[in-house]
Design a protein around this motif. Structure first.
Motif, PDB file in Angstrom:
ATOM      1  N   ILE A 230       0.913  -1.050   0.109  1.00 49.66           N
ATOM      2  CA  ILE A 230      -0.065   0.006   0.025  1.00 49.66           C
ATOM      3  C   ILE A 230       0.965   1.192  -0.029  1.00 49.66           C
ATOM      4  O   ILE A 230       0.638   2.248  -0.789  1.00 49.66           O
ATOM      5  CB  ILE A 230      -0.873   0.150   1.230  1.00 49.66           C
ATOM      6  CG1 ILE A 230      -2.024  -1.151   0.960  1.00 49.66           C
ATOM      7  CG2 ILE A 230      -1.654   1.384   1.311  1.00 49.66           C
ATOM      8  CD1 ILE A 230      -2.741  -1.361   2.317  1.00 49.66           C
ATOM      9  N   ASN A 231       2.187   1.199   0.764  1.00 41.02           N
ATOM     10  CA  ASN A 231       2.834   2.600   0.910  1.00 41.02           C
ATOM     11  C   ASN A 231       3.727   2.514  -0.249  1.00 41.02           C
ATOM     12  O   ASN A 231       4.292   3.679  -0.364  1.00 41.02           O
ATOM     13  CB  ASN A 231       3.791   2.263   2.188  1.00 41.02           C
ATOM     14  CG  ASN A 231       2.496   2.341   3.537  1.00 41.02           C
ATOM     15  OD1 ASN A 231       1.553   2.907   3.368  1.00 41.02           O
ATOM     16  ND2 ASN A 231       3.024   1.941   4.384  1.00 41.02           N
ATOM     17  N   SER A 232       3.938   1.506  -1.125  1.00 40.65           N
ATOM     18  CA  SER A 232       4.955   1.713  -2.234  1.00 40.65           C
ATOM     19  C   SER A 232       4.333   2.385  -3.378  1.00 40.65           C
ATOM     20  O   SER A 232       2.944   2.384  -3.563  1.00 40.65           O
ATOM     21  CB  SER A 232       5.206   0.136  -2.495  1.00 40.65           C
ATOM     22  OG  SER A 232       6.045   0.522  -3.907  1.00 40.65           O
ATOM     23  N   PRO A 233       5.069   3.447  -4.103  1.00 41.30           N
ATOM     24  CA  PRO A 233       4.556   4.093  -5.192  1.00 41.30           C
ATOM     25  C   PRO A 233       3.826   3.255  -6.287  1.00 41.30           C
ATOM     26  O   PRO A 233       4.017   2.191  -6.348  1.00 41.30           O
ATOM     27  CB  PRO A 233       5.985   4.623  -5.620  1.00 41.30           C
ATOM     28  CG  PRO A 233       6.875   4.626  -4.284  1.00 41.30           C
ATOM     29  CD  PRO A 233       6.426   3.519  -3.775  1.00 41.30           C
TER      30      PRO A 233
ATOM     31  N   TYR B  26       8.919  -2.004  -3.584  1.00 39.69           N
ATOM     32  CA  TYR B  26       8.263  -3.330  -2.913  1.00 39.69           C
ATOM     33  C   TYR B  26       8.946  -4.368  -3.542  1.00 39.69           C
ATOM     34  O   TYR B  26       9.383  -5.462  -2.774  1.00 39.69           O
ATOM     35  CB  TYR B  26       6.813  -3.403  -3.333  1.00 39.69           C
ATOM     36  CG  TYR B  26       5.890  -4.594  -2.603  1.00 39.69           C
ATOM     37  CD1 TYR B  26       5.567  -4.664  -1.540  1.00 39.69           C
ATOM     38  CD2 TYR B  26       5.920  -5.690  -3.645  1.00 39.69           C
ATOM     39  CE1 TYR B  26       5.077  -5.614  -0.960  1.00 39.69           C
ATOM     40  CE2 TYR B  26       5.361  -6.977  -2.846  1.00 39.69           C
ATOM     41  CZ  TYR B  26       4.839  -6.795  -1.767  1.00 39.69           C
ATOM     42  OH  TYR B  26       3.938  -7.895  -1.073  1.00 39.69           O
ATOM     43  N   TRP B  27       8.748  -4.514  -4.681  1.00 44.64           N
ATOM     44  CA  TRP B  27       9.288  -5.759  -5.323  1.00 44.64           C
ATOM     45  C   TRP B  27      11.020  -6.083  -5.140  1.00 44.64           C
ATOM     46  O   TRP B  27      11.494  -7.030  -4.944  1.00 44.64           O
ATOM     47  CB  TRP B  27       9.360  -5.726  -6.762  1.00 44.64           C
ATOM     48  CG  TRP B  27       7.819  -6.066  -7.305  1.00 44.64           C
ATOM     49  CD1 TRP B  27       7.135  -5.110  -8.102  1.00 44.64           C
ATOM     50  CD2 TRP B  27       7.178  -7.193  -6.883  1.00 44.64           C
ATOM     51  NE1 TRP B  27       5.612  -5.624  -8.080  1.00 44.64           N
ATOM     52  CE2 TRP B  27       5.724  -6.899  -7.532  1.00 44.64           C
ATOM     53  CE3 TRP B  27       7.303  -8.119  -6.133  1.00 44.64           C
ATOM     54  CZ2 TRP B  27       4.738  -7.789  -7.287  1.00 44.64           C
ATOM     55  CZ3 TRP B  27       6.211  -9.076  -5.963  1.00 44.64           C
ATOM     56  CH2 TRP B  27       4.893  -8.777  -6.439  1.00 44.64           C
ATOM     57  N   ILE B  28      11.728  -4.915  -4.926  1.00 42.99           N
ATOM     58  CA  ILE B  28      13.102  -5.035  -4.448  1.00 42.99           C
ATOM     59  C   ILE B  28      13.266  -5.692  -3.159  1.00 42.99           C
ATOM     60  O   ILE B  28      14.122  -6.406  -3.003  1.00 42.99           O
ATOM     61  CB  ILE B  28      13.872  -3.599  -4.607  1.00 42.99           C
ATOM     62  CG1 ILE B  28      14.248  -2.951  -6.177  1.00 42.99           C
ATOM     63  CG2 ILE B  28      15.216  -3.736  -3.872  1.00 42.99           C
ATOM     64  CD1 ILE B  28      14.678  -1.872  -6.266  1.00 42.99           C
ATOM     65  N   ASP B  29      12.527  -5.251  -2.139  1.00 41.57           N
ATOM     66  CA  ASP B  29      12.400  -5.636  -0.893  1.00 41.57           C
ATOM     67  C   ASP B  29      11.977  -7.249  -0.902  1.00 41.57           C
ATOM     68  O   ASP B  29      12.651  -8.024  -0.368  1.00 41.57           O
ATOM     69  CB  ASP B  29      11.754  -4.798   0.027  1.00 41.57           C
ATOM     70  CG  ASP B  29      12.457  -3.938   0.481  1.00 41.57           C
ATOM     71  OD1 ASP B  29      13.586  -3.520   0.533  1.00 41.57           O
ATOM     72  OD2 ASP B  29      11.584  -3.012   1.379  1.00 41.57           O
ATOM     73  N   PHE B  30      11.015  -7.357  -1.790  1.00 37.53           N
ATOM     74  CA  PHE B  30      10.648  -8.970  -2.003  1.00 37.53           C
ATOM     75  C   PHE B  30      11.720  -9.645  -2.469  1.00 37.53           C
ATOM     76  O   PHE B  30      11.721 -10.784  -1.967  1.00 37.53           O
ATOM     77  CB  PHE B  30       9.315  -8.776  -2.975  1.00 37.53           C
ATOM     78  CG  PHE B  30       8.654 -10.160  -3.024  1.00 37.53           C
ATOM     79  CD1 PHE B  30       7.629 -10.358  -2.135  1.00 37.53           C
ATOM     80  CD2 PHE B  30       8.719 -11.210  -3.862  1.00 37.53           C
ATOM     81  CE1 PHE B  30       6.812 -11.415  -2.268  1.00 37.53           C
ATOM     82  CE2 PHE B  30       8.352 -12.411  -3.895  1.00 37.53           C
ATOM     83  CZ  PHE B  30       7.250 -12.398  -3.234  1.00 37.53           C
ATOM     84  N   TYR B  31      12.412  -9.292  -3.429  1.00 34.07           N
ATOM     85  CA  TYR B  31      13.509  -9.943  -3.995  1.00 34.07           C
ATOM     86  C   TYR B  31      14.553 -10.455  -2.831  1.00 34.07           C
ATOM     87  O   TYR B  31      15.232 -11.548  -2.713  1.00 34.07           O
ATOM     88  CB  TYR B  31      13.900  -9.360  -5.110  1.00 34.07           C
ATOM     89  CG  TYR B  31      15.196 -10.131  -5.814  1.00 34.07           C
ATOM     90  CD1 TYR B  31      14.868 -10.779  -7.037  1.00 34.07           C
ATOM     91  CD2 TYR B  31      16.530 -10.042  -5.512  1.00 34.07           C
ATOM     92  CE1 TYR B  31      15.859 -11.691  -7.627  1.00 34.07           C
ATOM     93  CE2 TYR B  31      17.498 -10.813  -6.210  1.00 34.07           C
ATOM     94  CZ  TYR B  31      17.171 -11.542  -7.453  1.00 34.07           C
ATOM     95  OH  TYR B  31      17.954 -12.463  -7.803  1.00 34.07           O
ATOM     96  N   ASN B  32      15.269  -9.427  -2.143  1.00 30.80           N
ATOM     97  CA  ASN B  32      16.008  -9.448  -1.172  1.00 30.80           C
ATOM     98  C   ASN B  32      15.769 -10.317  -0.067  1.00 30.80           C
ATOM     99  O   ASN B  32      16.377 -11.212   0.546  1.00 30.80           O
ATOM    100  CB  ASN B  32      16.471  -8.095  -0.741  1.00 30.80           C
ATOM    101  CG  ASN B  32      17.482  -7.437  -1.707  1.00 30.80           C
ATOM    102  OD1 ASN B  32      17.931  -8.109  -2.565  1.00 30.80           O
ATOM    103  ND2 ASN B  32      17.233  -5.995  -1.741  1.00 30.80           N
TER     104      ASN B  32
END
Length: 405
Positions: free
Chosen positions: A343-346, A352-358
């Motif tokens: 929700i908070n991601s642009p 979001y997907w960068i954090d998801f990947y890491n």
């Protein structure tokens, strides 16, 4: 009309000749004109005489050449020809159908008279075999499974080299063998224990790894085995309590019938029905339970460049949201951390997907540390020494690392 033309032509010729009869310079010309005129008249009369005795008039011939012929008169001639070669003799569409109809009629007539000839049954068409593990077994209403990833404010991960140093130190402390520190046996294709299961996300060298191990002499599988999608095979086995690769762990040679075990598996996830062993609950645990001495491998890349590749490759990220619930909204219940991050991601959701990947990388590293009987290998795709490190860990020549795209 020809007669009128010749009479007029003759009269004009006579007048012209009389006007020039006193001119000696045109004497030779007069003789040539008279001879030509007589030859022309004789030719016309001879053709008319021949037409009177011919069975086909010149009018009929010209009509046939323009396509306005009588089918009934033409058909007996065509019936002696093979319709497959008829285009060479007549290009008219009408004539082609007439020829084929005549041949069909002749074939029916001959088959009626040959009552003693055995009838041949039509050869059945070979049906393409549907693989056991395929998406056709599922519908859009199939409920996605629960998944989990670590939650933390920011994923500042150490490099693959740094983690591998910690991993090797822990294995050594526990007295576990380090496969790449041992010489490659005469009958070994690789130093690593089999099977080798690649847990890379899409667009993270899944095909590169498949080609690498194929080059090294292993039976390497990417996306699908002979029995169907690897991910669907692993999903159904997880739900049934079976070994993850049960039913999709071998390849049969179509010519010799020889059956070989599949040594390496890559691209083992699917968006429909959604399943990723490294994300969904119980997937990694099933690997450790049924293959305690196997190898799990991970090739990572810069998360931002990975997101850029994924965004330009079909609708996979959209499917991850709508079909898999990887936005944290799953089965009408929300993963507070990941759904709030969504929700908070642009709008483009890159963060979001960068954090998801890491987070995915961190989850696999944690799993490797908790299961020291397994062998774990991690390298970075952008590392300029990646090929040499792959050779060091596996024993497969570095030349087998190729850019598949």
């Amino acid at each position: 009309p020809i007669g009128s033309f010749t009479n007029k032509f003759s009269a004009d010729l006579v007048v012209t000749t009389m006007r020039r009869e006193n001119s000696s310079s045109h004497g030779d010309m007069k003789g040539k004109i008279v001879i030509s005129f007589i030859s022309f008249i004789i030719g016309l009369q001879a053709r008319n005489v021949l037409d009177l005795f011919s069975t086909t008039s010149s009018y009929e011939i010209s009509s046939q050449s323009s396509g306005n012929y009588n089918n009934d008169a033409f058909a007996p001639q065509v019936s002696q020809l093979d319709w497959r070669n008829a285009n060479a003799a007549r290009k008219s569409t009408t004539s082609r159908y007439a020829e084929r109809n005549e041949l069909d009629a002749a074939n029916h007539a001959s088959s009626d008279t040959a009552t003693d000839a055995p009838t041949m049954a039509p050869k059945p068409k070979r049906q393409k075999e549907i693989p056991r593990f395929n998406r056709g077994n599922y519908t859009e209403t199939s409920e996605p499974l629960l998944w989990s990833l670590p939650t933390r404010g920011h994923f500042d991960l150490p490099s693959a080299d740094e983690f591998m140093k910690s991993y090797i130190a822990e294995k050594t402390r526990l007295g576990k063998d380090i496969p790449w520190e041992m010489p490659l046996g005469d009958e070994q294709a690789v130093k690593l224990p089999l099977p080798i299961i690649g847990l890379n996300f899409p667009k993270s060298a899944t095909l590169t790894l498949k080609e690498f191990f194929s080059c090294g002499g292993l039976t390497a599988i990417h996306t699908s085995a002979q029995q169907g999608r690897i991910a669907i095979c692993m999903r159904e086995n997880l739900l049934a309590g079976n070994a993850p690769l049960n039913g999709c762990n071998h390849t049969q040679d179509e010519k010799t019938g020889e059956v070989k075990p599949n040594d390496f598996f890559s691209d083992i996830g699917t968006q429909f029905p959604c399943f990723y062993s490294s994300l969904h609950e119980g997937g990694l645990e099933a690997i450790a339970e049924h293959y305690p001495h196997a190898t799990i491998m991970l090739v990572t890349r810069n998360a931002k460049s990975w997101h850029r590749s994924m965004s330009g490759w079909g609708s996979i990220l959209k499917h991850w949201q709508t079909r898999c619930g990887f936005d944290g909204n799953l089965n009408h219940t929300k993963s507070d951390y990941w759904h709030q991050r969504w929700i908070n991601s642009p709008r483009k959701k890159e963060d979001y997907w960068i954090d998801f990947y890491n987070a995915h990388t961190q989850k696999i590293r944690d799993f490797a540390m908790k299961n020291p009987s397994l062998t774990y290998v991690e390298v970075e795709l952008e590392d300029e020494n990646m090929a040499n490190k792959m050779e060091y860990y596996t024993g497969v020549p570095s030349m087998c690392v190729m850019d598949c795209h």
